[in-house]
Design a protein around this motif. Structure first.
Motif, PDB file in Angstrom:
ATOM      1  N   ALA A 102       0.832  -1.209   0.000  1.00  0.00           N
ATOM      2  CA  ALA A 102       0.000   0.000   0.000  1.00  0.00           C
ATOM      3  C   ALA A 102       0.868   1.261   0.000  1.00  0.00           C
ATOM      4  N   ILE A 103       1.947   1.231   0.735  1.00  0.00           N
ATOM      5  CA  ILE A 103       2.851   2.390   0.782  1.00  0.00           C
ATOM      6  C   ILE A 103       3.478   2.622  -0.593  1.00  0.00           C
ATOM      7  N   LEU A 104       3.946   1.547  -1.222  1.00  0.00           N
ATOM      8  CA  LEU A 104       4.545   1.675  -2.557  1.00  0.00           C
ATOM      9  C   LEU A 104       3.530   2.190  -3.570  1.00  0.00           C
ATOM     10  N   VAL A 137      11.475  -5.163 -12.830  1.00  0.00           N
ATOM     11  CA  VAL A 137      10.588  -6.253 -12.425  1.00  0.00           C
ATOM     12  C   VAL A 137       9.419  -6.262 -13.403  1.00  0.00           C
ATOM     13  N   SER A 138       8.688  -7.351 -13.440  1.00  0.00           N
ATOM     14  CA  SER A 138       7.547  -7.398 -14.352  1.00  0.00           C
ATOM     15  C   SER A 138       6.401  -6.557 -13.789  1.00  0.00           C
ATOM     16  N   VAL A 139       5.563  -6.083 -14.687  1.00  0.00           N
ATOM     17  CA  VAL A 139       4.386  -5.313 -14.286  1.00  0.00           C
ATOM     18  C   VAL A 139       3.491  -6.176 -13.398  1.00  0.00           C
ATOM     19  N   ALA A 140       3.328  -7.437 -13.775  1.00  0.00           N
ATOM     20  CA  ALA A 140       2.480  -8.343 -12.989  1.00  0.00           C
ATOM     21  C   ALA A 140       3.029  -8.515 -11.577  1.00  0.00           C
ATOM     22  N   VAL A 186      14.352  -2.634  -2.648  1.00  0.00           N
ATOM     23  CA  VAL A 186      15.307  -1.541  -2.892  1.00  0.00           C
ATOM     24  C   VAL A 186      15.161  -1.031  -4.322  1.00  0.00           C
ATOM     25  N   ALA A 187      15.028  -1.932  -5.286  1.00  0.00           N
ATOM     26  CA  ALA A 187      14.889  -1.527  -6.691  1.00  0.00           C
ATOM     27  C   ALA A 187      13.607  -0.731  -6.903  1.00  0.00           C
ATOM     28  N   ILE A 188      12.519  -1.170  -6.299  1.00  0.00           N
ATOM     29  CA  ILE A 188      11.246  -0.452  -6.442  1.00  0.00           C
ATOM     30  C   ILE A 188      11.330   0.906  -5.759  1.00  0.00           C
ATOM     31  N   CYS A 189      11.917   0.932  -4.569  1.00  0.00           N
ATOM     32  CA  CYS A 189      12.078   2.211  -3.865  1.00  0.00           C
ATOM     33  C   CYS A 189      12.895   3.191  -4.698  1.00  0.00           C
ATOM     34  N   ARG A 190      14.005   2.720  -5.262  1.00  0.00           N
ATOM     35  CA  ARG A 190      14.835   3.598  -6.104  1.00  0.00           C
ATOM     36  C   ARG A 190      14.055   4.124  -7.297  1.00  0.00           C
ATOM     37  N   ALA A 191      13.271   3.244  -7.898  1.00  0.00           N
ATOM     38  CA  ALA A 191      12.468   3.662  -9.046  1.00  0.00           C
ATOM     39  C   ALA A 191      11.462   4.742  -8.649  1.00  0.00           C
ATOM     40  N   LEU A 192      11.049   4.718  -7.389  1.00  0.00           N
ATOM     41  CA  LEU A 192      10.089   5.712  -6.885  1.00  0.00           C
ATOM     42  C   LEU A 192      10.780   6.918  -6.249  1.00  0.00           C
ATOM     43  N   ASP A 238      12.862   4.780   4.193  1.00  0.00           N
ATOM     44  CA  ASP A 238      11.594   5.517   4.144  1.00  0.00           C
ATOM     45  C   ASP A 238      10.420   4.550   4.130  1.00  0.00           C
ATOM     46  N   LEU A 239      10.556   3.497   3.352  1.00  0.00           N
ATOM     47  CA  LEU A 239       9.507   2.480   3.264  1.00  0.00           C
ATOM     48  C   LEU A 239       9.327   1.781   4.611  1.00  0.00           C
ATOM     49  N   VAL A 240      10.432   1.357   5.196  1.00  0.00           N
ATOM     50  CA  VAL A 240      10.370   0.657   6.483  1.00  0.00           C
ATOM     51  C   VAL A 240       9.837   1.584   7.571  1.00  0.00           C
ATOM     52  N   GLY A 241      10.248   2.847   7.547  1.00  0.00           N
ATOM     53  CA  GLY A 241       9.762   3.812   8.534  1.00  0.00           C
ATOM     54  C   GLY A 241       8.264   4.039   8.425  1.00  0.00           C
ATOM     55  N   ALA A 242       7.761   4.130   7.207  1.00  0.00           N
ATOM     56  CA  ALA A 242       6.320   4.325   7.009  1.00  0.00           C
ATOM     57  C   ALA A 242       5.553   3.086   7.470  1.00  0.00           C
ATOM     58  N   ALA A 243       6.093   1.902   7.183  1.00  0.00           N
ATOM     59  CA  ALA A 243       5.446   0.665   7.629  1.00  0.00           C
ATOM     60  C   ALA A 243       5.465   0.579   9.155  1.00  0.00           C
ATOM     61  N   HIS A 244       6.584   0.973   9.750  1.00  0.00           N
ATOM     62  CA  HIS A 244       6.690   0.985  11.216  1.00  0.00           C
ATOM     63  C   HIS A 244       5.641   1.901  11.831  1.00  0.00           C
ATOM     64  N   ALA A 245       5.485   3.070  11.287  1.00  0.00           N
ATOM     65  CA  ALA A 245       4.505   4.024  11.821  1.00  0.00           C
ATOM     66  C   ALA A 245       3.086   3.460  11.728  1.00  0.00           C
TER      67      ALA A 245
END
Length: 116
Positions: free
Chosen positions: A18-20, A40-43, A61-67, A73-80
Motif C-alpha cells: 500500500a505504501i509503494l 521487475v515485471s508489471v504483474a 530496494v529496486a522499487i524504492c529507487r524507481a520511486l 523511508d519504506l520501512v519507517g512508514a510501515a513501522h509508523a
C-alpha cells in the motif's frame, strides 16, 4: 456476557504494498513505468502493491529507487502504520520535539516509539 476483542495485526506485505502504491500514484506514474525502471515485471509489481507477494529486500530496494525513495523511508512508514495499528504513537523528535520528553542518546532522524 463478556465479549473479548482481539486486535488483528496487519500483514507487513500488505502495508508495504500500500505504501509503494501510494507513492507511485502520488507521482502520477504507471505500474509499467515503475516496473521497467525497477527491472521487475508489471504483474509482479502489481502483486507486490496488492500485498499478494512478499518481495525480497533486493526487489524492494529496486522499487524504492524507481520511486525516488529509500528503503529506510519504506520501512519507517510501515513501522509508523504498525505502531498506529497497535495503539501506539510515533514521535519524530527531530521534527517537533515534545518539551516533556527527555531526548535519549540516538542517531539524528531516529523516531521514538511511545506506548499510548
Amino acid at each position: 456476557m463478556t465479549i473479548e476483542l482481539t486486535r488483528v495485526e496487519p500483514l507487513l506485505r500488505r502495508l508495504v504494498g500500500a505504501i509503494l502504491r501510494t507513492h507511485r500514484e502520488e507521482q502520477g506514474r504507471t505500474l509499467r513505468d515503475v516496473a521497467v525502471q525497477a527491472r521487475v515485471s508489471v504483474a509482479y509489481l502489481s502483486e507486490v502493491e496488492r500485498g499478494r507477494k512478499e518481495a525480497s529486500s533486493e526487489v524492494l530496494v529496486a522499487i524504492c529507487r524507481a520511486l525516488g525513495m529509500r528503503l529506510v523511508d519504506l520501512v519507517g512508514a510501515a513501522h509508523a502504520q504498525l505502531a498506529e495499528a497497535d495503539g501506539r504513537i510515533v514521535v519524530d523528535l527531530t521534527a517537533a520535539p515534545a518539551p516533556q520528553l527527555a531526548r535519549p542518546a540516538r542517531e539524528p532522524g531516529a523516531a521514538l516509539l511511545l506506548a499510548a
